[in-house]
Design a protein around this motif. Structure first.
Motif, PDB file in Angstrom:
ATOM      1  N   ASN A  41       0.815  -1.214   0.000  1.00 58.95           N
ATOM      2  CA  ASN A  41       0.000   0.000   0.000  1.00 58.95           C
ATOM      3  C   ASN A  41       0.847   1.262   0.000  1.00 58.95           C
ATOM      4  OD1 ASN A  41      -2.972  -0.651   0.072  1.00 58.95           O
ATOM      5  ND2 ASN A  41      -2.126  -2.116   1.537  1.00 58.95           N
ATOM      6  N   LYS A  42       2.161   1.077  -0.184  1.00 61.74           N
ATOM      7  CA  LYS A  42       3.103   2.192  -0.324  1.00 61.74           C
ATOM      8  C   LYS A  42       2.975   3.213   0.813  1.00 61.74           C
ATOM      9  CE  LYS A  42       3.329   1.904  -5.360  1.00 61.74           C
ATOM     10  NZ  LYS A  42       3.292   0.691  -5.760  1.00 61.74           N
ATOM     11  N   VAL A  43       2.784   2.700   2.028  1.00 63.11           N
ATOM     12  CA  VAL A  43       2.552   3.568   3.184  1.00 63.11           C
ATOM     13  C   VAL A  43       3.713   4.523   3.415  1.00 63.11           C
ATOM     14  CG1 VAL A  43       2.264   3.576   5.700  1.00 63.11           C
ATOM     15  CG2 VAL A  43       0.914   2.025   4.291  1.00 63.11           C
ATOM     16  N   PHE A  44       4.941   4.092   3.168  1.00 61.94           N
ATOM     17  CA  PHE A  44       6.083   4.960   3.445  1.00 61.94           C
ATOM     18  C   PHE A  44       6.566   5.732   2.225  1.00 61.94           C
ATOM     19  CE2 PHE A  44       6.349   1.827   6.925  1.00 61.94           C
ATOM     20  CZ  PHE A  44       6.069   2.709   7.952  1.00 61.94           C
ATOM     21  N   ASP A  45       5.880   5.612   1.101  1.00 66.87           N
ATOM     22  CA  ASP A  45       6.215   6.418  -0.069  1.00 66.87           C
ATOM     23  C   ASP A  45       5.695   7.835   0.129  1.00 66.87           C
ATOM     24  OD1 ASP A  45       7.160   4.075  -1.083  1.00 66.87           O
ATOM     25  OD2 ASP A  45       5.808   3.992  -2.802  1.00 66.87           O
ATOM     26  N   ASP A  46       6.368   8.795  -0.472  1.00 67.33           N
ATOM     27  CA  ASP A  46       5.962  10.190  -0.316  1.00 67.33           C
ATOM     28  C   ASP A  46       4.573  10.479  -0.856  1.00 67.33           C
ATOM     29  OD1 ASP A  46       8.266  10.900   1.014  1.00 67.33           O
ATOM     30  OD2 ASP A  46       9.300  11.547  -0.806  1.00 67.33           O
ATOM     31  N   ASP A  47       4.148   9.734  -1.875  1.00 67.31           N
ATOM     32  CA  ASP A  47       2.839  10.006  -2.464  1.00 67.31           C
ATOM     33  C   ASP A  47       1.685   9.378  -1.686  1.00 67.31           C
ATOM     34  OD1 ASP A  47       3.427   7.388  -3.164  1.00 67.31           O
ATOM     35  OD2 ASP A  47       2.676   7.575  -5.220  1.00 67.31           O
ATOM     36  N   PHE A  48       1.983   8.641  -0.603  1.00 70.77           N
ATOM     37  CA  PHE A  48       0.906   8.012   0.174  1.00 70.77           C
ATOM     38  C   PHE A  48       0.038   9.059   0.856  1.00 70.77           C
ATOM     39  CE2 PHE A  48      -0.903   6.317   4.102  1.00 70.77           C
ATOM     40  CZ  PHE A  48      -1.621   5.248   3.612  1.00 70.77           C
ATOM     41  N   GLY A  49       0.644  10.065   1.394  1.00 71.34           N
ATOM     42  CA  GLY A  49      -0.138  11.079   2.106  1.00 71.34           C
ATOM     43  C   GLY A  49       0.674  11.751   3.172  1.00 71.34           C
ATOM     44  N   ARG A  70      -7.400  -7.913   6.231  1.00 72.38           N
ATOM     45  CA  ARG A  70      -7.354  -8.681   4.979  1.00 72.38           C
ATOM     46  C   ARG A  70      -8.510  -8.356   4.042  1.00 72.38           C
ATOM     47  NH1 ARG A  70      -5.116 -13.100   8.458  1.00 72.38           N
ATOM     48  NH2 ARG A  70      -2.983 -13.384   7.723  1.00 72.38           N
ATOM     49  N   SER A  71      -9.605  -7.868   4.595  1.00 72.05           N
ATOM     50  CA  SER A  71     -10.758  -7.536   3.748  1.00 72.05           C
ATOM     51  C   SER A  71     -10.526  -6.271   2.923  1.00 72.05           C
ATOM     52  CB  SER A  71     -12.029  -7.400   4.599  1.00 72.05           C
ATOM     53  OG  SER A  71     -11.998  -6.222   5.376  1.00 72.05           O
ATOM     54  N   VAL A  72      -9.511  -5.471   3.266  1.00 76.96           N
ATOM     55  CA  VAL A  72      -9.276  -4.214   2.544  1.00 76.96           C
ATOM     56  C   VAL A  72      -7.854  -4.041   2.031  1.00 76.96           C
ATOM     57  CG1 VAL A  72     -11.102  -3.000   3.806  1.00 76.96           C
ATOM     58  CG2 VAL A  72      -8.735  -2.875   4.640  1.00 76.96           C
ATOM     59  N   VAL A  73      -6.897  -4.796   2.554  1.00 77.99           N
ATOM     60  CA  VAL A  73      -5.489  -4.507   2.307  1.00 77.99           C
ATOM     61  C   VAL A  73      -5.058  -4.688   0.856  1.00 77.99           C
ATOM     62  CG1 VAL A  73      -4.478  -6.763   2.831  1.00 77.99           C
ATOM     63  CG2 VAL A  73      -3.227  -4.672   3.428  1.00 77.99           C
ATOM     64  N   LYS A  76      -6.226  -0.711  -2.783  1.00 79.15           N
ATOM     65  CA  LYS A  76      -5.693   0.551  -2.240  1.00 79.15           C
ATOM     66  C   LYS A  76      -6.790   1.520  -1.826  1.00 79.15           C
ATOM     67  CE  LYS A  76      -2.176   3.740  -2.150  1.00 79.15           C
ATOM     68  NZ  LYS A  76      -0.814   3.956  -2.267  1.00 79.15           N
ATOM     69  N   SER A  77      -7.809   1.675  -2.634  1.00 81.06           N
ATOM     70  CA  SER A  77      -8.895   2.599  -2.317  1.00 81.06           C
ATOM     71  C   SER A  77      -9.636   2.158  -1.047  1.00 81.06           C
ATOM     72  CB  SER A  77      -9.859   2.691  -3.502  1.00 81.06           C
ATOM     73  OG  SER A  77     -10.942   3.507  -3.186  1.00 81.06           O
ATOM     74  N   GLU A  78      -9.935   0.880  -0.959  1.00 76.35           N
ATOM     75  CA  GLU A  78     -10.611   0.367   0.238  1.00 76.35           C
ATOM     76  C   GLU A  78      -9.713   0.486   1.471  1.00 76.35           C
ATOM     77  OE1 GLU A  78     -12.231  -3.552  -0.262  1.00 76.35           O
ATOM     78  OE2 GLU A  78     -13.267  -3.004  -2.103  1.00 76.35           O
ATOM     79  N   LEU A  80      -7.304   2.772   1.971  1.00 78.68           N
ATOM     80  CA  LEU A  80      -7.262   4.191   2.367  1.00 78.68           C
ATOM     81  C   LEU A  80      -8.551   4.601   3.070  1.00 78.68           C
ATOM     82  CD1 LEU A  80      -5.568   5.760  -0.777  1.00 78.68           C
ATOM     83  CD2 LEU A  80      -4.530   5.337   1.463  1.00 78.68           C
ATOM     84  N   ASN A  81      -9.684   4.119   2.585  1.00 80.85           N
ATOM     85  CA  ASN A  81     -10.962   4.429   3.239  1.00 80.85           C
ATOM     86  C   ASN A  81     -11.017   3.813   4.642  1.00 80.85           C
ATOM     87  OD1 ASN A  81     -12.034   5.979   1.154  1.00 80.85           O
ATOM     88  ND2 ASN A  81     -12.926   4.198   0.141  1.00 80.85           N
ATOM     89  N   ALA A  82     -10.490   2.589   4.792  1.00 76.47           N
ATOM     90  CA  ALA A  82     -10.477   1.940   6.106  1.00 76.47           C
ATOM     91  C   ALA A  82      -9.589   2.722   7.078  1.00 76.47           C
ATOM     92  CB  ALA A  82      -9.995   0.497   5.984  1.00 76.47           C
ATOM     93  N   VAL A  83      -8.449   3.199   6.604  1.00 77.54           N
ATOM     94  CA  VAL A  83      -7.565   4.008   7.454  1.00 77.54           C
ATOM     95  C   VAL A  83      -8.259   5.323   7.815  1.00 77.54           C
ATOM     96  CG1 VAL A  83      -5.364   5.261   7.570  1.00 77.54           C
ATOM     97  CG2 VAL A  83      -5.432   2.930   6.647  1.00 77.54           C
ATOM     98  N   ASP A  84      -8.907   5.955   6.852  1.00 74.52           N
ATOM     99  CA  ASP A  84      -9.655   7.195   7.139  1.00 74.52           C
ATOM    100  C   ASP A  84     -10.742   6.948   8.187  1.00 74.52           C
ATOM    101  OD1 ASP A  84      -8.141   8.651   5.359  1.00 74.52           O
ATOM    102  OD2 ASP A  84      -9.679   8.724   3.793  1.00 74.52           O
ATOM    103  N   ASP A  85     -11.479   5.859   8.036  1.00 73.86           N
ATOM    104  CA  ASP A  85     -12.520   5.516   9.016  1.00 73.86           C
ATOM    105  C   ASP A  85     -11.902   5.281  10.392  1.00 73.86           C
ATOM    106  OD1 ASP A  85     -14.436   5.699   7.026  1.00 73.86           O
ATOM    107  OD2 ASP A  85     -14.601   3.515   6.750  1.00 73.86           O
TER     108      ASP A  85
END
Length: 130
Positions: A41-49, A70-73, A76-78, A80-85
């Motif tokens: 999910n490129k969490v540590f890439d600069d473009d992640f957020g 596992r249901s979202v990982v 990518k869109s799901e 990011l939405n799960a992390v936002d939630d």
């Protein structure tokens, strides 16, 4: 007992690390699986957020139920939405994740040191045959 070098001590910690209670969360240790989740999910890439979303993604992946993750990982869109939630539910203030930044950085360093043992064995350790 032989005294361990700093690298050996860090490797030992990474291989034997257990869950840690930090704030209101119990965080699982960094593993190959959780590192894979972070990388795919490129969490540590600069473009992640922003830093808040990176830290939140780390805490989410190390505290939530693995079935939920596992249901979202793998989408990518799901993800990011799960992390936002998760942020919306658990982080009411912008400073709510500050205490997790250090543990995130330490976990990454510890895991990487532990996994480097085959590539960089100490003079006392037998070399890997792989």
């Amino acid at each position: 007992m032989t005294e361990l070098t700093d690298d050996e001590a860090l490797r030992h910690e990474g291989m034997t690390d257990g869950k840690k209670k930090k704030g209101k969360f119990v965080l699982r240790p960094m593993t190959g699986l959780s590192l894979s989740w972070l990388q795919r999910n490129k969490v540590f890439d600069d473009d992640f957020g922003d830093p808040t979303s990176k830290t939140a993604a780390f805490v989410y992946l190390h505290s939530e139920d693995k079935t939920t993750i596992r249901s979202v990982v793998n989408n990518k869109s799901e993800f990011l939405n799960a992390v936002d939630d998760w942020i919306e539910k658990h982080v009411p203030y912008h400073t709510g994740l500050n205490q997790y930044v250090e543990i995130m950085n330490d976990s990454m360093n510890t895991y990487l040191a532990a996994s480097s043992t085959a590539l960089n064995p100490s003079p006392k350790s037998p070399a890997s045959k792989n």
